[in-house]
Write an enzyme that holds these catalytic residues in place. Structure first.
Site, PDB file in Angstrom:
ATOM      1  CB  SER A   1      19.371  14.882 133.114  1.00 62.06           C
ATOM      2  OG  SER A   1      20.213  13.980 133.811  1.00 62.06           O
TER       3      SER A   1
ATOM      4  CE1 TYR B   1      21.341  19.122 135.608  1.00 67.66           C
ATOM      5  CE2 TYR B   1      21.439  16.827 136.289  1.00 67.66           C
ATOM      6  CZ  TYR B   1      21.528  17.781 135.302  1.00 67.66           C
ATOM      7  OH  TYR B   1      21.807  17.405 134.005  1.00 67.66           O
TER       8      TYR B   1
END
Ligand code: BGC
Length: 256
Positions: A144, A157
């Site tokens: 990401s 995350y």
């Protein structure tokens, strides 16, 4: 010739979103695909239909990537069905939103297990099999922009994606001599189920679009195109890096 003709790929979490897009793209490029889901059997069926529509074939395996037995079953399924496994895409991932002071232990454990433990041991078993067969291989991790960029409310995350970044750097060195490459793709805001809440909130979506120079959310195809390149022989000398697909999001700064 299609760029993945004769190859076999496993794409974790390929019952929806980016994983599904990658499975379809790989099939269009000639690869046979091991499709994996953890909860959505219908999603797995839909992906298999797309793979067949593209003129290739696949097999669906239900598996939880955080469990060692499931990990072995997933990779063994590729060998049982197609006799080999050339490409591993560690795509399955999840995020849990909570301000730092409110993060629950169970949520933290789950995010770390899916985003880090799964890719770690899947890759380990994938490499052990390649080593035994003395074959080269390709590993692609779906990371990401948040392996680099802060995302308040998503600290676990971000940590997991930061971990994935170092995983890739380390393994590029350790696996290079075996002719196994490993790279990360860092998507920005892509139109997928992980973003359902955002897509349903017009104000939040408009605010996000202001940060994206290309002024749109990404599509799963935007990500899958790069994955297909990294999986192909054309990317033979590419290893140890992260490639961002974010419409310019990470590089954006403007003063009002
Ligand atoms: C997250 C999304 C987020 C996007 C851009 C992704 O990694 O999963 O929730 O919208 O990054 O910030």
């Amino acid at each position: 010739m299609r760029s993945l003709e004769g190859k076999v790929a496993l794409v974790t979490g390929s019952s929806s979103g980016i994983g599904q897009g990658i499975a379809e793209k790989f099939a269009q490029e000639g690869a046979r695909v091991v499709i994996n889901y953890s909860r959505s059997a219908e999603g797995g069926d839909a992906t298999l239909a797309m793979v067949r529509q593209a003129g290739s074939d696949g097999v669906i395996v239900q598996a939880d990537v955080t469990k060692m037995d499931d990990i072995r079953r997933l990779i063994d399924a590729a060998y049982d069905s197609f006799g080999t496994l050339d490409i591993l895409v560690n795509n399955a991932g999840m995020e849990k939103k909570a301000s730092f002071t409110e993060v629950l232990e169970a949520d933290y454990d789950q995010v770390m297990a899916v985003n880090m433990k799964g890719p770690f041991f899947l890759t380990q078993y994938f490499v052990q099999n390649l080593q035994n067969a003395k074959k080269p291989g390709r590993i692609i991790n779906i990371s990401s922009v948040h392996e680099d960029m802060a995302f308040p409310g998503f600290t676990s995350y971000c940590m997991s994606k930061g971990g994935m970044r170092m995983f890739t750097r380390n393994l590029a060195v350790e696996l290079g001599p075996m002719n196994i490459t490993i790279n990360n793709i860092a998507p920005g805001a892509i139109r997928t189920p992980i973003n359902t809440k955002l897509l349903e909130d017009k104000d939040k979506l408009d605010a996000l679009l202001k940060n994206i120079p290309l002024n749109r959310l990404g599509t799963t195809d935007d990500v899958a195109e790069l994955a297909a390149f990294l999986a192909s022989d054309r990317a033979a000398y590419v290893t140890g890096s992260t490639y961002v697909v974010d419409g310019g999001l990470m590089r954006n700064y403007h003063e009002q």
